[in-house]
Design a protein around this motif. Sequence first.
Motif, short mmCIF file in Angstrom:
data_model
loop_
_atom_site.label_atom_id
_atom_site.label_comp_id
_atom_site.label_asym_id
_atom_site.label_seq_id
_atom_site.Cartn_x
_atom_site.Cartn_y
_atom_site.Cartn_z
N TYR A 602 -5.02 1.71 -6.20
CA TYR A 602 -4.03 1.27 -5.68
C TYR A 602 -2.63 2.53 -4.79
O TYR A 602 -3.47 3.66 -5.13
CB TYR A 602 -2.82 1.28 -6.67
CG TYR A 602 -3.96 -0.57 -7.29
CD1 TYR A 602 -3.60 -1.64 -5.83
CD2 TYR A 602 -3.57 -1.13 -8.25
CE1 TYR A 602 -4.53 -3.12 -6.29
CE2 TYR A 602 -3.73 -1.70 -9.08
CZ TYR A 602 -4.48 -2.98 -8.38
OH TYR A 602 -4.71 -3.72 -8.78
N ASP A 603 -2.46 1.95 -4.15
CA ASP A 603 -1.51 3.16 -3.32
C ASP A 603 0.03 3.48 -4.41
O ASP A 603 -0.18 2.87 -5.26
CB ASP A 603 -1.43 2.84 -2.25
CG ASP A 603 -0.10 1.82 -1.63
OD1 ASP A 603 0.17 1.35 -2.36
OD2 ASP A 603 -0.43 1.15 -0.54
N GLU A 604 0.72 4.37 -4.07
CA GLU A 604 1.99 4.60 -4.34
C GLU A 604 2.68 2.77 -5.27
O GLU A 604 2.99 2.78 -6.03
CB GLU A 604 2.59 5.95 -4.19
CG GLU A 604 2.76 6.96 -4.34
CD GLU A 604 2.30 6.69 -5.84
OE1 GLU A 604 2.92 6.76 -6.68
OE2 GLU A 604 1.00 7.45 -6.42
N GLU A 605 2.91 2.03 -3.85
CA GLU A 605 3.65 1.25 -4.01
C GLU A 605 2.97 -0.09 -4.83
O GLU A 605 3.99 -0.89 -5.18
CB GLU A 605 5.25 0.66 -3.06
CG GLU A 605 3.60 0.36 -1.75
CD GLU A 605 4.42 -0.09 -0.78
OE1 GLU A 605 6.10 -0.18 -0.70
OE2 GLU A 605 4.27 -0.37 0.99
N ASP A 606 1.82 -0.42 -4.63
CA ASP A 606 0.64 -1.44 -5.23
C ASP A 606 0.66 -1.31 -6.50
O ASP A 606 0.98 -1.85 -7.70
CB ASP A 606 -0.05 -1.57 -4.52
CG ASP A 606 -0.02 -1.94 -3.48
OD1 ASP A 606 1.03 -2.55 -3.23
OD2 ASP A 606 -0.97 -2.04 -2.14
N LYS A 608 2.76 0.84 -8.49
CA LYS A 608 4.25 0.01 -9.10
C LYS A 608 4.04 -1.35 -9.42
O LYS A 608 4.63 -1.45 -10.23
CB LYS A 608 5.37 0.86 -8.14
CG LYS A 608 6.49 1.08 -8.84
CD LYS A 608 7.52 1.61 -7.85
CE LYS A 608 9.22 0.71 -8.99
NZ LYS A 608 9.92 0.71 -8.16
N SER A 609 3.84 -1.96 -8.43
CA SER A 609 4.01 -3.24 -8.60
C SER A 609 2.56 -3.48 -9.38
O SER A 609 3.27 -4.74 -10.54
CB SER A 609 3.21 -4.06 -7.21
OG SER A 609 4.02 -3.95 -6.50
N GLU A 612 4.26 -2.72 -13.09
CA GLU A 612 5.17 -3.97 -13.38
C GLU A 612 4.86 -5.13 -13.49
O GLU A 612 5.61 -6.08 -14.66
CB GLU A 612 6.29 -3.93 -11.93
CG GLU A 612 7.33 -2.71 -11.91
CD GLU A 612 7.84 -3.15 -10.07
OE1 GLU A 612 8.69 -2.78 -10.15
OE2 GLU A 612 7.71 -4.13 -9.47
N ARG A 651 4.35 -7.78 2.18
CA ARG A 651 4.23 -6.31 2.16
C ARG A 651 3.08 -5.87 2.58
O ARG A 651 2.38 -5.44 3.42
CB ARG A 651 4.52 -5.35 1.05
CG ARG A 651 4.66 -4.20 1.55
CD ARG A 651 4.90 -3.42 -0.26
NE ARG A 651 3.91 -3.45 -1.25
CZ ARG A 651 4.45 -3.27 -2.28
NH1 ARG A 651 5.92 -3.42 -3.24
NH2 ARG A 651 3.38 -3.57 -3.13
N LYS A 655 0.25 -3.97 5.75
CA LYS A 655 -0.59 -3.17 5.32
C LYS A 655 -2.41 -3.91 5.58
O LYS A 655 -3.10 -3.11 6.14
CB LYS A 655 -0.86 -3.11 3.68
CG LYS A 655 -0.02 -2.40 3.33
CD LYS A 655 -0.18 -1.84 1.96
CE LYS A 655 1.09 -1.31 1.45
NZ LYS A 655 1.12 -1.27 -0.23
#
Length: 711
Positions: A602-606, A608-609, A612, A651, A655
């Motif tokens: 995953y990239d950074e924000e993914d 994180k998701s 979560e 999002r 992408k």
Amino acid sequence: MDEKLLKPYDPKTTEKRIYKLWEESGFFNPDNLPDKREKTFTIMMPPPNVTGVLHMGHALMITLEDIMIRYKRMQGFKTLWLPGTDHAAIATQSKVEKEIQKKEGKSRYDLGREEILKRINEFAKESHDTIISQIKVMGASCDWSREAFTLDKKRNLAVNTIFKKMYDDGLIYRGNRIVNWDPKGQTTISDDEIVYEERNAKLYTFKYSKDFPIFISTSRPETKVGDVAVAVHPDDKRYTEFVGKEYDLEFCEIPIHIKIIADKEVDPEFGTGALGVTPAHSMIDWEMAERHDLLRPQVINEYAKMSVGGEKLLGKKTTEAREVIVEWLRSQDLLEKEEEIKQNIATAERTGGIIEPLPKLQWFIDVNKPIKERNNKSLKDLMREPFEKDEIKIIPEYFSKTYFHWIENLRDWCISRQIWYGHRIPVWYKGEEIVVGENPGSGWREDEDTLDTWFSSGLWTFSTLGWPEKTKDLTTFHPTDVLETGYEILFFWVARMVLMSEYALGEIPFKNVFLHGTVRDAKGQKMSKSLNNGIDPLEIAEKFGADAGRMALIVGTAPGTDSKISEEKIKGYKNFANKIWNATRFVLENTKDFNIPETPSYDEEDKKSDEELKIFIKEITKEMDEYKFHLVSEKLYHYFWHTFADIIIERSKRKILENKNGDSAKALLYTHLTTLLKALHPFIPFVTEEIWSILQKENKNLLMVEKWPSY
RNA sequence: GCGCGGUUAGCUCAGUUGGUAGAGCAACCCGUUUACACCGGGAAGGUCAGGGGUUCGAGUCCCUUACCGCGCACCA
């Protein structure tokens, strides 16, 4: 792309098909579940009464239990949810009797025992079939191969076995005592089947005759012809000089003999502080008469009519007799005072008849007698202790207090009923001889009465597993894990199950009691036939889907609290099912040529998701274990809609379109969707299973036996 | 009389061990873009029934009052 996905989600065509799929899989039966499962999780379904159709309260019950069972099944437990129905003795008989009376103008005595039973059985069968189909419509994943009925052969064996055991242990006895007599239903009922209604009444203060020294007060002058004493408080100085004196009087032309007694039960503050003692028609007076060795003449019969007196009174209804006696008191100038008072009047829950306390020869369970086999504990002790020792937990916990309070006030339980539909009391008579159990042969007469329906319901957790036979099911599944039911039957049923299980098996019937509240209409009124504000679960399923109905019942409905339901609320969750459906379409469109890697990068924000989501799953898993289904359902709804759909899907569009970290987005979409489907499945099993089958084209595992997500 | 709940946004209700008040619906503004109008974006909305106490800090714990609902007992 599956063609079904191109149209909006249609629960109507889907739900029936999915239920069939589940039934055919055999997974409702714990013996057929995949993998080796050691730990069991068992719920006995509270058997709905075969008096008609299911209402929203039943729908809530089924939803809650199905959520628990599906959750535990996904967690790898050997899950048994055993369904059944209850014969509901009085309720069913009076319902059928009413119908016959209305249609044919005949009473049960006109038709006779055999014919009435035939009619009731027919009705019960029909009602049973309706109920079973309703339970299925709700999506209940219960084991139909083990279905039970409280009045079938096996349950009758259990009833007779325990009756005999209790009789032999001296816990069941036959006694002449004051009972709650329902003149309308022509049967006794237990203390718990009484409902009090507040009414206006008159309190009369008078003397029996001119030369009697004490004034007494009563709201039922007609019973006074059955008086044998006047009781005063021992410390009441006003009356000390009279205590012990006896009087021969004539009251409304009926000779009575009155003794003045002193008894601590008398409240010197009430009325004149002197109480006319009517042993045959008041529980307290009966006990007083026992203490003071007084006669107990009966003056009112089973039809609530006077059984003594001359022309003026004999055969009159109690209400008419009251008028006659008040008139007589006036004419004799004996009536000192008439006051308007509020009175709680006892009525029979099922028939609405006004209860007439009468002395009758009935069967009782002694709740205070020490039981040798159980360390000299009484049934009362056996009912109290598991809760005190925390072996059984009540959710919500505050109901424990109510439970203990009830135990404190508990008296011997009258179990015989003068109705025909139910377990016949297994007792045989020949002259003075009594035999309990099997028919001893010719010349013996069987007891005419049947047992209180709660007697057989009390055995439910183990009679359903084959007791008194030593079955494998019994050792595997008992004690059960959760007893989920409405708080209104905490006493009727929960307490009696603890009593019976502790007595018969020496173990608790269940580890947890989960109580739900009453489902009310949008205005907060109880749903009832007379208000015509009932919502039929079948109609809901038809219109919005069972999934939507389940969600609407569960979100925000905290344990033990009443809830409101409206079509508007249900509609919101129909939209939710469709939202999941559409999100699936989006995910599939975007991942069809994409192989989901086992460990996606995953990239950074993914990333994180993804984390979560894991935290979220942990959180709701904990809450599932704490029975907070009202919170979990709401959180899942919110997470799916406002995190997954609104943020993650939105999002991903950017992408994928710009092909910037598109693979990361695709992997995230897929894992989110599948994880959330699993977590949602116990709540909305139909739509999630349907989507699962679309996702898993080549791998035909059912979602119902997938692993609950864990990290 | 004894006991148990409740009183939180306009409405219906959540609120885990005390740590910046949450959801759904309704109302308001804007919007048709790779799923979905059974839709999206945005903003608004609360002295957590009143009073007192404990605490650095209380919707949450303690006391108290009021009102609503329920259960049990009892009125002879």
